[in-house]
Design a protein around this motif. Structure first.
Motif, PDB file in Angstrom:
ATOM      1  N   ALA A   1       0.837  -1.198   0.000  1.00 58.21           N
ATOM      2  CA  ALA A   1       0.000   0.000   0.000  1.00 58.21           C
ATOM      3  C   ALA A   1       0.876   1.253   0.000  1.00 58.21           C
ATOM      4  N   ILE A   2       0.327   2.352  -0.527  1.00 54.61           N
ATOM      5  CA  ILE A   2       1.069   3.612  -0.613  1.00 54.61           C
ATOM      6  C   ILE A   2       0.217   4.730  -0.022  1.00 54.61           C
ATOM      7  N   PRO A   3       0.630   5.319   1.099  1.00 56.40           N
ATOM      8  CA  PRO A   3      -0.140   6.434   1.657  1.00 56.40           C
ATOM      9  C   PRO A   3      -0.038   7.658   0.757  1.00 56.40           C
ATOM     10  N   ALA A   4      -1.043   8.524   0.851  1.00 57.16           N
ATOM     11  CA  ALA A   4      -1.044   9.735   0.029  1.00 57.16           C
ATOM     12  C   ALA A   4       0.097  10.666   0.397  1.00 57.16           C
ATOM     13  N   ALA A   5       0.502  10.662   1.659  1.00 61.80           N
ATOM     14  CA  ALA A   5       1.607  11.510   2.109  1.00 61.80           C
ATOM     15  C   ALA A   5       2.120  10.975   3.437  1.00 61.80           C
ATOM     16  N   ALA A   6       3.241  11.554   3.877  1.00 64.18           N
ATOM     17  CA  ALA A   6       3.883  11.092   5.110  1.00 64.18           C
ATOM     18  C   ALA A   6       3.383  11.822   6.346  1.00 64.18           C
ATOM     19  N   THR A   7       2.515  12.808   6.182  1.00 64.97           N
ATOM     20  CA  THR A   7       2.136  13.679   7.299  1.00 64.97           C
ATOM     21  C   THR A   7       0.629  13.776   7.443  1.00 64.97           C
ATOM     22  N   THR A   8       0.253  14.419   8.533  1.00 62.91           N
ATOM     23  CA  THR A   8      -1.145  14.766   8.764  1.00 62.91           C
ATOM     24  C   THR A   8      -1.256  16.253   9.040  1.00 62.91           C
ATOM     25  N   SER A   9      -2.362  16.842   8.590  1.00 69.76           N
ATOM     26  CA  SER A   9      -2.824  18.164   9.043  1.00 69.76           C
ATOM     27  C   SER A   9      -1.978  19.348   8.611  1.00 69.76           C
ATOM     28  N   ILE A  10      -1.105  19.182   7.607  1.00 75.26           N
ATOM     29  CA  ILE A  10      -0.487  20.369   7.014  1.00 75.26           C
ATOM     30  C   ILE A  10      -1.576  21.047   6.182  1.00 75.26           C
ATOM     31  N   PRO A  11      -1.932  22.299   6.460  1.00 74.71           N
ATOM     32  CA  PRO A  11      -3.132  22.899   5.853  1.00 74.71           C
ATOM     33  C   PRO A  11      -2.990  23.142   4.353  1.00 74.71           C
ATOM     34  N   GLU A  12      -4.144  23.064   3.669  1.00 76.88           N
ATOM     35  CA  GLU A  12      -4.192  23.393   2.249  1.00 76.88           C
ATOM     36  C   GLU A  12      -4.004  24.886   2.016  1.00 76.88           C
ATOM     37  N   ALA A  13      -4.329  25.680   3.004  1.00 78.40           N
ATOM     38  CA  ALA A  13      -4.108  27.130   2.954  1.00 78.40           C
ATOM     39  C   ALA A  13      -3.942  27.606   4.383  1.00 78.40           C
ATOM     40  N   ILE A  14      -2.963  28.475   4.640  1.00 73.12           N
ATOM     41  CA  ILE A  14      -2.708  28.952   5.989  1.00 73.12           C
ATOM     42  C   ILE A  14      -3.916  29.746   6.479  1.00 73.12           C
ATOM     43  N   GLY A  15      -4.356  29.411   7.708  1.00 72.39           N
ATOM     44  CA  GLY A  15      -5.488  30.096   8.294  1.00 72.39           C
ATOM     45  C   GLY A  15      -6.836  29.493   7.964  1.00 72.39           C
TER      46      GLY A  15
ATOM     47  N   TYR B   1      -2.975   7.368   4.617  1.00 65.55           N
ATOM     48  CA  TYR B   1      -3.850   6.280   4.201  1.00 65.55           C
ATOM     49  C   TYR B   1      -3.706   6.094   2.695  1.00 65.55           C
ATOM     50  N   ASN B   2      -4.146   4.930   2.224  1.00 67.84           N
ATOM     51  CA  ASN B   2      -4.092   4.642   0.797  1.00 67.84           C
ATOM     52  C   ASN B   2      -5.449   4.915   0.174  1.00 67.84           C
ATOM     53  N   TRP B   3      -5.452   5.843  -0.790  1.00 70.78           N
ATOM     54  CA  TRP B   3      -6.692   6.170  -1.507  1.00 70.78           C
ATOM     55  C   TRP B   3      -6.820   5.290  -2.746  1.00 70.78           C
ATOM     56  N   ILE B   4      -7.995   4.702  -2.922  1.00 70.88           N
ATOM     57  CA  ILE B   4      -8.261   3.863  -4.080  1.00 70.88           C
ATOM     58  C   ILE B   4      -8.077   4.649  -5.376  1.00 70.88           C
ATOM     59  N   ARG B   5      -8.442   5.929  -5.378  1.00 70.40           N
ATOM     60  CA  ARG B   5      -8.408   6.718  -6.618  1.00 70.40           C
ATOM     61  C   ARG B   5      -6.991   6.866  -7.176  1.00 70.40           C
ATOM     62  N   ASP B   6      -5.966   6.594  -6.374  1.00 69.86           N
ATOM     63  CA  ASP B   6      -4.587   6.719  -6.836  1.00 69.86           C
ATOM     64  C   ASP B   6      -4.135   5.530  -7.679  1.00 69.86           C
ATOM     65  N   ALA B   7      -4.949   4.455  -7.731  1.00 67.44           N
ATOM     66  CA  ALA B   7      -4.462   3.175  -8.238  1.00 67.44           C
ATOM     67  C   ALA B   7      -3.986   3.246  -9.681  1.00 67.44           C
ATOM     68  N   LYS B   8      -4.779   3.819 -10.584  1.00 68.21           N
ATOM     69  CA  LYS B   8      -4.396   3.852 -11.988  1.00 68.21           C
ATOM     70  C   LYS B   8      -3.070   4.574 -12.188  1.00 68.21           C
ATOM     71  N   PHE B   9      -2.926   5.745 -11.557  1.00 64.73           N
ATOM     72  CA  PHE B   9      -1.726   6.542 -11.750  1.00 64.73           C
ATOM     73  C   PHE B   9      -0.510   5.882 -11.097  1.00 64.73           C
ATOM     74  N   THR B  10      -0.745   5.159  -9.986  1.00 64.91           N
ATOM     75  CA  THR B  10       0.345   4.454  -9.315  1.00 64.91           C
ATOM     76  C   THR B  10       0.866   3.313 -10.175  1.00 64.91           C
ATOM     77  N   VAL B  11      -0.055   2.513 -10.712  1.00 69.22           N
ATOM     78  CA  VAL B  11       0.343   1.400 -11.574  1.00 69.22           C
ATOM     79  C   VAL B  11       1.144   1.915 -12.761  1.00 69.22           C
ATOM     80  N   GLN B  12       0.662   2.979 -13.383  1.00 64.52           N
ATOM     81  CA  GLN B  12       1.351   3.531 -14.546  1.00 64.52           C
ATOM     82  C   GLN B  12       2.748   4.013 -14.186  1.00 64.52           C
ATOM     83  N   ALA B  13       2.875   4.748 -13.073  1.00 68.36           N
ATOM     84  CA  ALA B  13       4.178   5.296 -12.688  1.00 68.36           C
ATOM     85  C   ALA B  13       5.159   4.187 -12.316  1.00 68.36           C
ATOM     86  N   LEU B  14       4.718   3.184 -11.567  1.00 70.02           N
ATOM     87  CA  LEU B  14       5.613   2.100 -11.183  1.00 70.02           C
ATOM     88  C   LEU B  14       6.079   1.304 -12.397  1.00 70.02           C
TER      89      LEU B  14
END
Length: 648
Positions: free
Chosen positions: A269-283, A292-305
Motif C-alpha cells: 500500500a502507498i499512503p497519500a503523504a507522510a504527514t497529517t494536518s499540514i493545511p491546504e491554505a494557511i489560516g 492512508y491509501n486512496w483507491i483513486r490513486d491506483a491507476k496513476f500508481t500502476v502507470q508510474a511504477l
C-alpha cells in the motif's frame, strides 16, 4: 519557536516509516514504529510543544542540505567562521548483511563529521510521545538516555486515545551517542555538545522500543549498506535516456525514491503523504490526515511504477488493491489503512496548535465512510493496466468474480449522487469525474471479460456503457461554459478533472468538446506558469486560490495528447521550478509566492510528475504527433527502457 517553510524539509525513511528533517538540522516529524503510528516528534504541528531531535552549531552559521546521489540518505552542511561540518541522516535498511530483526529499522542514525577547521555542535532531544499526549520520563543509561512514555494520555482536556499502536502500555525511545547528555526533567529534554576538528566524527541516534541492535552494530557499515541498497533499487542511470533532458531525469529519480519511501513493505500500500494536518491554505481549516491509501490513486500508481521499471512494487500494489476488489462492492471505501483497515475514525487533537498555528490537527480521516463512485473505475482500470503491463500476472477466478461484481454494481448505481473525488463532506452531486470513472469501469470490464474469456453479463454492461456515455455527453457538457463541467447540476462550475476525459479515452483528444474544455481550463483555472487550481464557480465551495500540483500534470498530459507539445513542455518546465530545492512536492502551492502547502511530500504529485515525463518523452520521440493508443499498456515500454529491476 518559528515554523519553517515546507521547502526547507527533506524526507528520510525505510520500508514503512519516515521522518522530516529540516535544513537547520531538526527532525520535526517522526512516527514510530510505523508511518501511520502516533508521532514521537511533531514540532511541525506545534513549534513549542510537539517535540524535536535537533543537531546544529552553537555559533552563527549557514546551512544547506542535499541527498547523497541516488539515495534517501540526507547530508546537511553547516558552515561557521571557524569550520564546516556535515550531519548525515538516514534510517537503516534491512538488507544485505544487516540484522533481520525489524527493530533494526525503527531507528534514526546521525553521523556528525567536521569537514574543515573546528566546530562545536549542540544536540537537543525532546521526545513527545503519542502526538504529545503522553508525558515522557527521561533517565540516563550506560550509552545515552532512555525516554519512557506514561501509560495513559496526559491532560483531561485532550482528545481520547485512538486505536493506533501506542494506545496500550508505555513506549520507549533510546537516545544513543558518542557524547555526554544532560537531562532536564522539567521539559523534559536531553542536551549535549561535542567539539570536532577536521576529520573527526561522532555518531548519535534514536532507537525505538529498545537499545539493541543499534547500540552494538557497525554504524558506518550500516550507512554504506543503506546507500548501496537505494542505488541498486533505482538501478544504473549513468546516462540520461534520450531524448529526456537531464533535469527531468533527476526529478523522476527523486520521485521514484520518494514513492519507495512511502510504499509499505508488508502490504504494498502507498499512503497519500507522510504527514497529517499540514493545511491546504494557511489560516483555513482544511487539514487532513493523509497517511492512508486512496483507491483513486491506483491507476496513476500502476502507470508510474511500470514506467519506471519497478515491476515488483507494481505487483505488490496490485495484490493490495486486488484484495480490496474482492470485497463486497457496496462496502468498498475511498481509502483504507495501510494494512487494509476499514474502521477509520477521525479525531481532533485540540492541544496541538497546528502548522503555522493553523488547525485543527486531525488524526484519522472522516472521508473513509464516504461514497465515491469513482473508486470502482480506478480499481478496474488498475487491474486492466496491470495485467497488460505484466503478462506474469494472470487473472484467477477470484479476480474475475470480483470484476464481475464491481461492474455489475456500477450498472445498478452509476446514476446516483456521491461525494466526488474532492471529498466534499456535506454535499452530494452527480459529479462528472465519478460518472467518467463509472464508464471506465464498464468499458475496461468489458475489455477484461472479452480478452480473458470469462463469463460476464456483457449485454447488460454494454447497454449501461452506452447509456452512461449518452448521459455524460448530454448532461456533462455545458454549451454556456463551452466546457465539460464539475457536475450535472451546474452550467458554470469548471473542474480540472474534466482534463481526464481524453486520458481515459472517453473521447478522442481532437474532439471539439475536449479541445474547448482544455481551452476553458487554460483560461479559468491556469496561471501563466501552468499552475492549475481544482475548480472555479462551484456552488459547493468558494473558488480556490491555491494550485493543486496533480492538476497541472493532468493539464500537461492533456496538452500532449492534443499535440500542443510546445505549451505542454513550457508548463512542465515551469512546474519543476515550484518543487523544493530537494525536488519534493507538497499537495498544493501558492501561485503568488511559491509557498508549498498541504501534506508533504505528496505521493499524488510525484506520480503525476512521472506520468507527465512519460507523456512528454514519448511525444518528443514521436515529433509531437501522439494519440492515446501510444500510451496503451500494450504499446508502452518502460520510461528508462530497461529490464527488470534488481531482486530486493
Amino acid at each position: 519557536m518559528e515554523y519553517l517553510p515546507l521547502r526547507d524539509y527533506a524526507l528520510i525513511g525505510n520500508d514503512d516509516r519516515c521522518a522530516l528533517v529540516s535544513r537547520h538540522g531538526s527532525i520535526d516529524w517522526c512516527c514510530f514504529p510505523h508511518l501511520e503510528s502516533p508521532s514521537v516528534f511533531a514540532r511541525i504541528l506545534d513549534a513549542d510543544h510537539g517535540g524535536q531531535f535537533a543537531v546544529y552549531p552553537t555559533a552563527d552559521h549557514e546551512s544547506n542540505h542535499c541527498y547523497a546521489d541516488r539515495t534517501n540518505v540526507l547530508k546537511t552542511t553547516f558552515e561557521t567562521e571557524r569550520g564546516q561540518a556535515t550531519v548525515t541522516d538516514f534510517m537503516p535498511i534491512r538488507a544485505g548483511g544487516m540484522p533481520s530483526d525489524e527493530r533494526f529499522q525503527q531507528a534514526i542514525y546521525r553521523r556528525l563529521e567536521c569537514d574543515r577547521g573546528s566546530i562545536e555542535l549542540r544536540l537537543e532531544f525532546e521526545p513527545r510521545f503519542d502526538y504529545a499526549r503522553r508525558e515522557a520520563t527521561l533517565e540516563p543509561t550506560a550509552d545515552g538516555v532512555r525516554a519512557t512514555s506514561s501509560d495513559e494520555p496526559a491532560g483531561d482536556d485532550r482528545a481520547e486515545a485512538t486505536d493506533r499502536e501506542a494506545d496500550t502500555g508505555s513506549e520507549q525511545l533510546h537516545l544513543i551517542g558518542d557524547l555526554e547528555f544532560a537531562i532536564d526533567e522539567t521539559e523534559p529534554s536531553a542536551t549535549g555538545t561535542v567539539s570536532l576538528t577536521a576529520g573527526e566524527r561522532c555518531w548519535v541516534g534514536v532507537q525505538y522500543g529498545g537499545r539493541e541492535p543499534m547500540a552494538s552494530i557497525d554504524r558506518q557499515a550500516t550507512l554504506d549498506e543503506t546507500k548501496r541498497y537505494w542505488r541498486e533499487w533505482v538501478g544504473s542511470r549513468d546516462e540520461v535516456p534520450a531524448p529526456m533532458p537531464e533535469r527531468w531525469h533527476e526529478m523522476v529519480v527523486r520521485s521514484e525514491l520518494l514513492l519507495k519511501l512511502l510504499i509499505h513493505h508488508e502490504t504494498g500500500a502507498i499512503p497519500a503523504a507522510a504527514t497529517t494536518s499540514i493545511p491546504e491554505a494557511i489560516g483555513e481549516p482544511r487539514t487532513w490526515d493523509y497517511r492512508y491509501n486512496w483507491i483513486r490513486d491506483a491507476k496513476f500508481t500502476v502507470q508510474a511504477l511500470h514506467d519506471t521499471g519497478h515491476r515488483q512494487e507494481a505487483r505488490d500494489y496490485f495484490d493490495w488493491f486486488a484484495d480490496i476488489a474482492r470485497r463486497d462492492p457496496a462496502k468498498i471505501q475511498p481509502l483504507y489503512g495501510l494494512h487494509g483497515e476499514e474502521h477509520i475514525e477521525e479525531h481532533t487533537l485540540e492541544h496541538l496548535s497546528g502548522y503555522r498555528n493553523t488547525g485543527p490537527v486531525r488524526i484519522g480521516n472522516g472521508a473513509a465512510p464516504q461514497r465515491q463512485l469513482d473508486a470502482y473505475g480506478t480499481i478496474v482500470q488498475a487491474i486492466y493496466e496491470t495485467i497488460k503491463f505484466d503478462e506474469d500476472i494472470p487473472l484467477d477466478s477470484d479476480d474475475c468474480d470480483a470484476i464481475c461484481d464491481i461492474v455489475s454494481y456500477v450498472c445498478r448505481h452509476w446514476d446516483e449522487r456521491d461525494a466526488g473525488i474532492w471529498e466534499f463532506r456535506d454535499e452530494r452531486r452527480h459529479f462528472l469525474h465519478s460518472k467518467l470513472l463509472c464508464w471506465v469501469a464498464l468499458d475496461r470490464g468489458i475489455a477484461l471479460a472479452t480478452e480473458n474469456d470469462f463469463e460476464a453479463p456483457l449485454e447488460e454492461w454494454r447497454e449501461n456503457r452506452a447509456a452512461l456515455r449518452e448521459t455524460i455527453e448530454d448532461r456533462g457538457f455545458s454549451e454556456n461554459a463551452n466546457s465539460f463541467v464539475q457536475h450535472f447540476e451546474t452550467e458554470t462550475a469548471i473542474d480540472a478533472t474534466a482534463l481526464l476525459i481524453p486520458i481515459y479515452e472517453f473521447l478522442p483528444p481532437e474532439d471539439d468538446r475536449v479541445q474547448a474544455t482544455i481551452d476553458t481550463v487554460l483560461e479559468q483555472l491556469t496561471t501563466d506558469d501552468g499552475l492549475v487550481v481544482r475548480f472555479v464557480d462551484s456552488d459547493i465551495r468558494q473558488d480556490e486560490k491555491k494550485a493543486f500540483f496533480l492538476c497541472s500534470f493532468w493539464l500537461i498530459d492533456a496538452l500532449v495528447l492534443s499535440n500542443r507539445l510546445e505549451r505542454a513542455r513550457k508548463y512542465f518546465e515551469n512546474v519543476l521550478e515550484y518543487a523544493s530545492p530537494l525536488g519534493l512536492y507538497s499537495e498544493k502551492v501558492a501561485p503568488e509566492d511559491g509557498t508549498l502547502l498541504g501534506n508533504f511530500p505528496q505521493a499524488f504529485s510525484h506520480l503525476g510528475l512521472i506520468n507527465s515525463v512519460t507523456y512528454l518523452t514519448r511525444a518528443i520521440e514521436a515529433d509531437g504527433e501522439v494519440t492515446p493508443t501510444d500510451f496503451d499498456p500494450e504499446n508502452a515500454e518502460t520510461l528508462f527502457r530497461r529490464g527488470d529491476p534488481p531482486e530486493l
